[in-house]
Design a protein around this motif. Structure first.
Motif, short mmCIF file in Angstrom:
data_model
loop_
_atom_site.label_atom_id
_atom_site.label_comp_id
_atom_site.label_asym_id
_atom_site.label_seq_id
_atom_site.Cartn_x
_atom_site.Cartn_y
_atom_site.Cartn_z
N ASP A 198 0.83 -1.21 0.00
CA ASP A 198 0.00 0.00 0.00
C ASP A 198 0.86 1.26 0.00
O ASP A 198 0.52 2.25 -0.66
CB ASP A 198 -0.92 0.01 1.23
CG ASP A 198 -2.04 -1.01 1.11
OD1 ASP A 198 -2.32 -1.45 -0.02
OD2 ASP A 198 -2.63 -1.38 2.14
N GLU A 199 1.98 1.24 0.75
CA GLU A 199 2.85 2.42 0.79
C GLU A 199 3.47 2.69 -0.57
O GLU A 199 3.64 3.84 -0.96
CB GLU A 199 3.95 2.20 1.84
CG GLU A 199 3.45 2.38 3.27
CD GLU A 199 4.49 2.05 4.31
OE1 GLU A 199 4.42 2.61 5.42
OE2 GLU A 199 5.38 1.22 4.03
N LYS A 200 3.79 1.64 -1.32
CA LYS A 200 4.37 1.83 -2.65
C LYS A 200 3.36 2.42 -3.62
O LYS A 200 3.73 3.02 -4.63
CB LYS A 200 4.87 0.50 -3.20
CG LYS A 200 6.13 -0.01 -2.52
CD LYS A 200 6.55 -1.34 -3.12
CE LYS A 200 7.75 -1.89 -2.38
NZ LYS A 200 8.15 -3.22 -2.90
N SER A 201 2.08 2.26 -3.32
CA SER A 201 1.03 2.75 -4.23
C SER A 201 0.55 4.15 -3.88
O SER A 201 -0.12 4.78 -4.70
CB SER A 201 -0.16 1.78 -4.20
OG SER A 201 0.24 0.48 -4.60
N SER A 202 0.87 4.63 -2.68
CA SER A 202 0.23 5.86 -2.20
C SER A 202 1.16 7.06 -2.14
O SER A 202 0.86 8.03 -1.45
CB SER A 202 -0.37 5.61 -0.82
OG SER A 202 0.63 5.25 0.11
N GLY A 203 2.30 7.02 -2.82
CA GLY A 203 3.19 8.18 -2.80
C GLY A 203 3.98 8.30 -1.52
O GLY A 203 3.86 9.30 -0.81
N THR A 204 4.79 7.29 -1.22
CA THR A 204 5.60 7.28 0.00
C THR A 204 7.04 7.66 -0.31
O THR A 204 7.60 7.21 -1.31
CB THR A 204 5.54 5.89 0.67
OG1 THR A 204 4.19 5.59 0.99
CG2 THR A 204 6.38 5.86 1.94
N VAL A 205 7.63 8.47 0.56
CA VAL A 205 9.02 8.89 0.38
C VAL A 205 9.91 8.04 1.28
O VAL A 205 9.82 8.12 2.51
CB VAL A 205 9.20 10.38 0.73
CG1 VAL A 205 10.65 10.81 0.49
CG2 VAL A 205 8.26 11.24 -0.10
N LEU A 206 10.75 7.22 0.67
CA LEU A 206 11.73 6.43 1.42
C LEU A 206 13.00 7.27 1.54
O LEU A 206 13.65 7.58 0.54
CB LEU A 206 12.01 5.11 0.71
CG LEU A 206 13.04 4.19 1.37
CD1 LEU A 206 12.57 3.77 2.76
CD2 LEU A 206 13.31 2.97 0.51
#
Length: 413
Positions: A198-206
């Motif tokens: 879900d984080e990869k799909s929702s615009g997450t900054v690593l």
């Protein structure tokens, strides 16, 4: 992959070189060995002295070998830096089988077609990551094997890097007596370990805050969308401490690790320590609050620069949250300071394996997970768990460095 395959990742950072040995046992990963050595010859993530870097690699690998009792001959190497860039491309092929069933050969051909892209002579393709496949115009397909169709397309993200940086990195590893099984972008590897679907799909900054640099990788719509490297990290905090307390850099690093705190409000006035000042034989006493007043402004600056970079990349209003990793985020108070400065949901990611539960190991463990997840079905070359295996027996028959670089990209999909 067989049930007892060994995967070795090599993370060559500014402060440490880390070799991690992972064992695949019926699909499950066990971390069985970790080697770490001080990194010499690396400045701000770039190789500046090949011989020193080679020795650091040997020290880290030797440490890991002694822990497990095996001879490491082959490694997966992580690559990062401000020379890494992304671009999208499409590949199109006609399905070759008479019955129009899409097979392995069709997928290989369409991926090769996606690699046909104009690049400056000083750049090379490091990796190619399929975002989606299309069969006769039908979008959103993640694996088209076995489907029936006439036209197969792929939309892919191409990761490129500077030839000089890539070849210098490979040269160091090979001079250390190791064979390179693959080169993996650190951000992709860390994303596998640190982020949920879900984080990869929702615009997450690593955000990977290392010693010499901070890598900002934005994941959106299921994949890596943008990447940037800032020339600032934990080493700058250490330098500030050395300047502020007028002491040696080595002593400043020890003080940071033992007493450092990223928030002045979390520091204790009654926690005292003494420092031998440069040019003097007299020790001076400082409190943890004194130290935090040096650390907090620099950590604030790092987070502010990260936020500015996210806006520059065009994702300022699309960010669903930040995930922090890297050795510099272990300072107490970093999470709270990040939440205040980034004004978003923030969490710290660390590997869930005994012996490596530290954000500094995120990229190394992520590489092992990346290999097992994306390269396991393709017959990945790995080191077998055989005691006292001679590295020379596998290195002597290897093809040339450039030939290996050309051939190994097929394994990464």
């Amino acid at each position: 992959m067989s049930s007892n395959d060994i995967i070795v990742s090599l993370d060559i950072g500014t402060s440490k070189v880390r070799a991690i040995i992972g064992e695949l046992n019926n699909g499950a990963i066990n971390i069985i060995g970790v080697g770490s050595a001080d990194s010499e010859g690396i400045r701000k993530g770039a190789i500046v002295d090949i011989d020193q870097t080679v020795q650091s690699i040997r020290n880290a690998v030797g440490h890991a070998e002694r822990m497990v009792g095996i001879q490491i001959s082959e490694v997966y190497v992580g690559i990062q830096g401000n020379h890494i860039a992304l671009q999208t491309n499409r590949g199109v092929v006609a399905v070759s089988n008479e019955d129009r069933e899409i097979g392995e050969e069709d997928i290989e051909r369409v991926l090769q077609a996606a690699k046909v892209v104009a690049l400056p002579p000083e750049r090379e393709i490091i990796n190619l990551v399929p975002k989606q496949y299309l069969v006769d115009g039908l979008e959103g397909i993640s694996d088209p094997r076995g489907m029936i169709g006439v036209r197969l397309e792929v939309e892919a993200t191409i990761v490129t890097g500077a030839k000089t940086s890539i070849h210098n990195l490979m040269r160091c590893v090979e001079k250390a007596g190791l064979r390179i099984a693959g080169v993996i972008p650190m951000s992709l590897a860390a994303g596998v370990m640190a982020l949920t679907k879900d984080e990869k799909s929702s615009g997450t900054v690593l955000t990977d805050i290392g010693a010499g640099s901070t890598t900002v990788a934005i994941f959106d719509q299921g994949g890596l969308a943008a990447i940037s490297t800032l020339p600032i990290g934990g080493e700058h905090v250490t330098n500030d401490i050395a300047y502020g307390l007028r002491t040696q850099g080595e002593m400043a690093e020890k003080i940071k690790l033992k007493y450092g705190c990223a928030l002045i409000n979390d520091a204790a006035e009654d926690v005292k320590f003494k420092v031998m000042r440069m040019g003097s034989n007299v020790e001076k006493e400082f409190s943890q609050v004194d130290l935090a007043s040096i650390v907090e402004p620099r950590m604030q600056e790092i987070f502010q620069l990260v936020k500015q970079e996210v806006y520059r990349l065009g994702y300022g209003d699309k960010v669903g949250g930040y995930v922090l990793t890297g050795g510099a985020v272990t300072l107490p108070g970093t999470l709270e300071l990040g939440q205040m400065e980034l004004e978003s949901s923030v969490r710290i990611a660390l590997p869930d394996y005994i012996g490596v539960r530290d954000p500094a190991f995120s990229s190394g463990v992520g590489m092992i997970q990346y290999v097992s997840k994306f390269m396991g079905a393709r017959g990945t070359s790995t080191v077998k768990k055989t005691a006292n295996r001679k590295a020379s027996s596998t290195v002597s028959s290897k093809p040339g460095m450039f030939e290996r670089l050309k051939n190994m990209f097929n394994e990464f999909i």
